[in-house]
Design an enzyme around this catalytic site. Structure first.
Site, PDB file in Angstrom:
ATOM      1  N   CYS A 189      11.953  -7.244   1.954  1.00  0.00           N
ATOM      2  CA  CYS A 189      12.940  -6.197   2.287  1.00  0.00           C
ATOM      3  C   CYS A 189      13.377  -6.339   3.741  1.00  0.00           C
ATOM      4  O   CYS A 189      12.776  -7.077   4.540  1.00  0.00           O
ATOM      5  CB  CYS A 189      12.358  -4.814   2.019  1.00  0.00           C
ATOM      6  SG  CYS A 189      11.201  -4.249   3.285  1.00  0.00           S
ATOM      7  N   CYS A 237       4.728  -2.506   2.930  1.00  0.00           N
ATOM      8  CA  CYS A 237       4.923  -3.680   2.064  1.00  0.00           C
ATOM      9  C   CYS A 237       3.836  -4.731   2.312  1.00  0.00           C
ATOM     10  O   CYS A 237       3.198  -4.763   3.371  1.00  0.00           O
ATOM     11  CB  CYS A 237       6.271  -4.324   2.345  1.00  0.00           C
ATOM     12  SG  CYS A 237       7.697  -3.365   1.839  1.00  0.00           S
ATOM     13  N   GLU A 241       4.153  -7.893   2.920  1.00  0.00           N
ATOM     14  CA  GLU A 241       4.439  -8.798   4.034  1.00  0.00           C
ATOM     15  C   GLU A 241       4.002  -8.184   5.365  1.00  0.00           C
ATOM     16  O   GLU A 241       3.413  -8.842   6.220  1.00  0.00           O
ATOM     17  CB  GLU A 241       5.940  -9.115   4.106  1.00  0.00           C
ATOM     18  CG  GLU A 241       6.493  -9.784   2.863  1.00  0.00           C
ATOM     19  CD  GLU A 241       7.014  -8.814   1.823  1.00  0.00           C
ATOM     20  OE1 GLU A 241       6.382  -7.750   1.618  1.00  0.00           O
ATOM     21  OE2 GLU A 241       8.038  -9.107   1.210  1.00  0.00           O
ATOM     22  N   ILE A 281       0.869  -1.183   0.000  1.00  0.00           N
ATOM     23  CA  ILE A 281       0.000   0.000   0.000  1.00  0.00           C
ATOM     24  C   ILE A 281       0.905   1.232   0.000  1.00  0.00           C
ATOM     25  O   ILE A 281       1.554   1.531   1.013  1.00  0.00           O
ATOM     26  CB  ILE A 281      -0.919   0.004   1.242  1.00  0.00           C
ATOM     27  CG1 ILE A 281      -1.739  -1.292   1.301  1.00  0.00           C
ATOM     28  CG2 ILE A 281      -1.845   1.233   1.212  1.00  0.00           C
ATOM     29  CD1 ILE A 281      -2.467  -1.516   2.622  1.00  0.00           C
TER      30      ILE A 281
END
Ligand code: THU
Length: 122
Positions: free
Chosen positions: A82, A45, A47, A35
């Site tokens: 990341c 992210c 995740e 988002i």
């Protein structure tokens, strides 16, 4: 499910659509997407979206996450979480937590052999 979750990606700035599917120990699966925000650093992210959804529902015990990302619609190239997402996963998951990417699976310890645990501040 990770590829499907990318359908909801809000990514007008990067054009990179990411989806994640997080498997909890109780068998439930929490999905998430990236988002983005006009103030770029506020982007979340996929995740972390999935983890925060689960934790906010009272679930903290996780077994695995799958991640899929693409700017073209071809999700066959690997999308590695990341560093920020790895640190958030580390908060709740041990070395053997499984990270499933398009071309194989890994352990959290593969990406984070050594990490900040907070022990030094407790
Ligand atoms: N992104 C994720 O959602 N997960 C990753 O594992 C890597 C990066 C997002 C953040 C941003 O919206 C876009 O991908 C480009 O960096």
């Amino acid at each position: 499910m990770a590829v499907k979750a990318a359908d909801n990606s809000y990514s007008p700035y990067s054009g990179f659509r990411v989806g994640a599917a997080l498997l909890a120990a109780d068998g439930r699966i929490f999905t998430g997407c990236n988002i983005e925000n006009a103030s770029f650093s506020l982007t979340n992210c996929a995740e972390r979206t999935a983890v925060f959804k689960a934790v906010s529902e009272g679930v903290r015990d996780f077994r695995a996450i799958s991640v899929a990302g693409s700017s073209s619609g071809d999700f066959s190239k690997r999308c590695v979480p990341c560093g920020a997402c790895l640190q958030v996963l580390r908060e709740f998951c041990g070395d053997d937590f499984v990270i499933i990417l398009s071309d194989g699976w890994f352990r959290l310890a593969d990406f984070m052999p050594i990490s900040f645990s907070g022990e030094s501040i407790k």
